[in-house]
Design an enzyme around this catalytic site. Sequence first.
Site, mmCIF file in Angstrom:
data_model
loop_
_atom_site.group_PDB
_atom_site.id
_atom_site.type_symbol
_atom_site.label_atom_id
_atom_site.label_comp_id
_atom_site.label_asym_id
_atom_site.label_seq_id
_atom_site.Cartn_x
_atom_site.Cartn_y
_atom_site.Cartn_z
ATOM 1 N N ASP A 1 0.866 -1.215 0.039
ATOM 2 C CA ASP A 1 0.007 0.069 0.085
ATOM 3 C C ASP A 1 0.699 1.143 -0.065
ATOM 4 O O ASP A 1 0.490 2.340 -0.613
ATOM 5 C CB ASP A 1 -0.824 0.023 1.183
ATOM 6 C CG ASP A 1 -0.320 -0.114 2.495
ATOM 7 O OD1 ASP A 1 0.909 -0.313 2.662
ATOM 8 O OD2 ASP A 1 -1.193 -0.323 3.603
HETATM 9 C C1 LAN Z 1 3.359 -0.869 10.468
HETATM 10 C C2 LAN Z 1 3.412 0.449 9.855
HETATM 11 C C3 LAN Z 1 2.923 0.909 8.595
HETATM 12 C C4 LAN Z 1 1.651 -0.220 8.190
HETATM 13 C C5 LAN Z 1 0.927 0.528 6.994
HETATM 14 C C6 LAN Z 1 1.677 0.702 5.721
HETATM 15 C C7 LAN Z 1 0.094 1.790 7.436
HETATM 16 C C8 LAN Z 1 -0.012 -0.726 6.703
HETATM 17 O O1 LAN Z 1 -1.128 -0.296 5.836
HETATM 18 C C9 LAN Z 1 0.311 -2.129 6.357
HETATM 19 C C10 LAN Z 1 1.210 -2.490 7.675
HETATM 20 C C11 LAN Z 1 2.431 -1.533 8.111
HETATM 21 C C12 LAN Z 1 3.571 -1.615 7.250
HETATM 22 C C13 LAN Z 1 2.759 -1.613 9.515
HETATM 23 C C14 LAN Z 1 2.874 -3.143 10.290
HETATM 24 C C15 LAN Z 1 3.356 -3.395 11.493
HETATM 25 C C16 LAN Z 1 4.211 -2.446 11.907
HETATM 26 C C17 LAN Z 1 5.564 -2.569 11.337
HETATM 27 C C18 LAN Z 1 3.521 -0.911 11.912
HETATM 28 C C19 LAN Z 1 2.447 -0.733 12.631
HETATM 29 C C20 LAN Z 1 4.702 -0.230 12.739
HETATM 30 C C21 LAN Z 1 5.271 -1.239 13.754
HETATM 31 C C22 LAN Z 1 4.690 -2.832 13.474
HETATM 32 C C23 LAN Z 1 5.573 -3.526 14.097
HETATM 33 C C24 LAN Z 1 5.170 -5.008 13.656
HETATM 34 C C25 LAN Z 1 5.992 -3.412 15.608
HETATM 35 C C26 LAN Z 1 6.784 -4.556 16.015
HETATM 36 C C27 LAN Z 1 5.916 -5.519 16.792
HETATM 37 C C28 LAN Z 1 5.536 -6.892 16.229
HETATM 38 C C29 LAN Z 1 4.273 -7.469 16.631
HETATM 39 C C30 LAN Z 1 6.405 -7.648 15.333
#
Ligand code: LAN
Length: 653
Positions: free
Chosen positions: A395
């Site tokens: 995305d």
């Molecule tokens: C994010 C940040 C961005 C987000 C979007 C692009 C907004 C979304 O549309 C797809 C998923 C994604 C890339 C995403 C996935 C999970 C993340 C990476 C996070 C919320 C930022 C932090 C989180 C990460 C998993 C934190 C570490 C914790 C775990 C449970 C592994």
Amino acid sequence: MRNMAPDTSPGARRTVDSALSAAIAHLWKLQSPEGSFKGDYGGPLFMLPMYVGTAHAVGLEFDAATREGMVRYLKGVQNKDGGFGLHVEASSYVFTSTLCYVALRLLGVSAEDPAATSARQWIRAHGGALTSAPWGKFFLSVLRLYEYEGLDPLLPELWLLPESLPLHPSHFWCHCRMVYLPMSWLYGKKARIPDSPLLQELRRELYTTPYEQIDWPAQRTRVSPADAQVPRSVLILAANHLMGLYESQASRRLRERALYFVLDHIRQEDENTRYICIGPVNKLLHLLVWHFERPGGAEERAHLAQLPEYLWKGPDGVKMNGYNSSELWDTAFAVQAVVASGHIQENLPFLRSAFDFIDRNQVLEDTPNAERYYRHRSKGGWPFSTRDHGWPISDCTAEGLKAALALEPFVDSPLSQERLTDAVDLMLSMQNEDGGWATYELTRGPKWLELLNPSDCFSDIMIDPSYVECSSSCMQALARFRERFPGVRAKEIDAAMKRGARFVEKAQRPDGSWEGSWGICFTYGAWFGIWGLVAAGYSPSHPAIQRACDFLLSKQNPDGSWGETPESCRQRRYVQAEQGQAVMTSWAVLALSKAGRRDTPEVQRALGFLVERQRPDGSYPEEHIAGLFNKTCAIHYDHYLDVFPLWALSPVR
Ligand code: LAN
């Protein structure tokens, strides 16, 4: 009865217009010299204490201002009961309470400090650190505040299984895979830091029984109800038992081979991301790995150099951001909002500088040996933050492409057709068999892998399934590209759109809602759901769109607003906030406007709410957190309040 007729008098129109101008003027004040929007990406409360713990482990000292800022932040987010939530709006968890307590103590706060005393009381009343969710126990083990025998095994040998087995980590969601990769190395080595008088004190403070008398293996299955969000399945209990048996007689040669394999993958991830790493947790764990593997070596130094990238200094203190930034994502939305406002000419310099940022941050090549390191291709994609980070997301690629196309008529050197087509090809390569799009990769594992979720506190982390948000963004981008270049990839795009629409329709619940996964929650889902179907050519009168609008309208507050809390995602049902939220109201307005309902009294009332809420300088007052991941953990998007009301106030159709 209130008069529900739309107020289209010149006075009312001016209000929306002037609010829009004020919002735009405010937005540009926040633009960075690089053209992007950089902001606070805090919220989860396990990240900063892990940062502090890691710094302690590697001997990194903070300057006084940073240390003071961290203490202030931690004290500010402490719950009234003394504990700390999984995120800033959550009830207390043993996991985060313990880690935040340890962080406070490592930062120099005395055990008698009132914040420490109340946290300790809460922790001890909940069974002490023994009932923390596993990530907490893991971190404590590295810090010598818990024993490795008290952990369910995190076997590096899993990586040596045949890749065709669904259990092989290459099938996991990349965030899960990349966190458990360094965890398995540290577990395999039973790495821990040297003892110290402070650690001895902490071992007394964190437990209600003397540390030496704790039956460690018996603690593996213990978890406080406060932390247990995802019940352990019989499958994971059995798997942990078997892995425990294996661990007690693991072959040393196999362990060595597995550790070698894992370290090679760690090194590759470091190089692919310029030592930023895919996320905050594996970033810290990689630093720890290199600290134990080669203390003071080049890898550790390179990691230390990138560490401050994750720190955010805000008015509430110093915290760790949940990613190296959310720059690309925020910049792409900001651009689209301003273009939708129609105020383009007078904002050209700002828009051009934002365009340059988007231009500079497209990923232009695949990672080396992608297949060997289980990487999908990258060429043409956009990441969530910066090109240096290097992991494109479906995305983010879509929103980057949409922003680039929206600005094409207004910049001197727009992106070449070739680069735009690379983005399209990447998105096409990421469409799943079910027609939808996942986050970073294709869905690689079966649904039942979720039964092996070992985290207790995060839901849905094992595989990367299709999401309505990612699918909608990709469909919107493909539709825009097809409009611009009708002959290019035409057949592929047409087919992809049809399959995508089928996925989005199937993901809709019977009540017309879509459950959002990365924002809170049903208003976020509705925005993506409706925009995706409209991009696929559905008319506003289509029953799926009508149902979606009915759902939204059934949740509108009397003052015209919408508002949900993180509980919406955790409980998977619409949970009303105590008052309207500007960001969620904006998502609902965007959704209804795209469904042809811009001129209805309901939407006009919502716009009235947005106008009312706005401060004279064009900004919006702080409100509930609006981002989320894995159903349970909320995360703060600093610029959502600056961008979404602006977009909603714009005459978007
Ligand atoms: C994010 C940040 C961005 C987000 C979007 C692009 C907004 C979304 O549309 C797809 C998923 C994604 C890339 C995403 C996935 C999970 C993340 C990476 C996070 C919320 C930022 C932090 C989180 C990460 C998993 C934190 C570490 C914790 C775990 C449970 C592994």
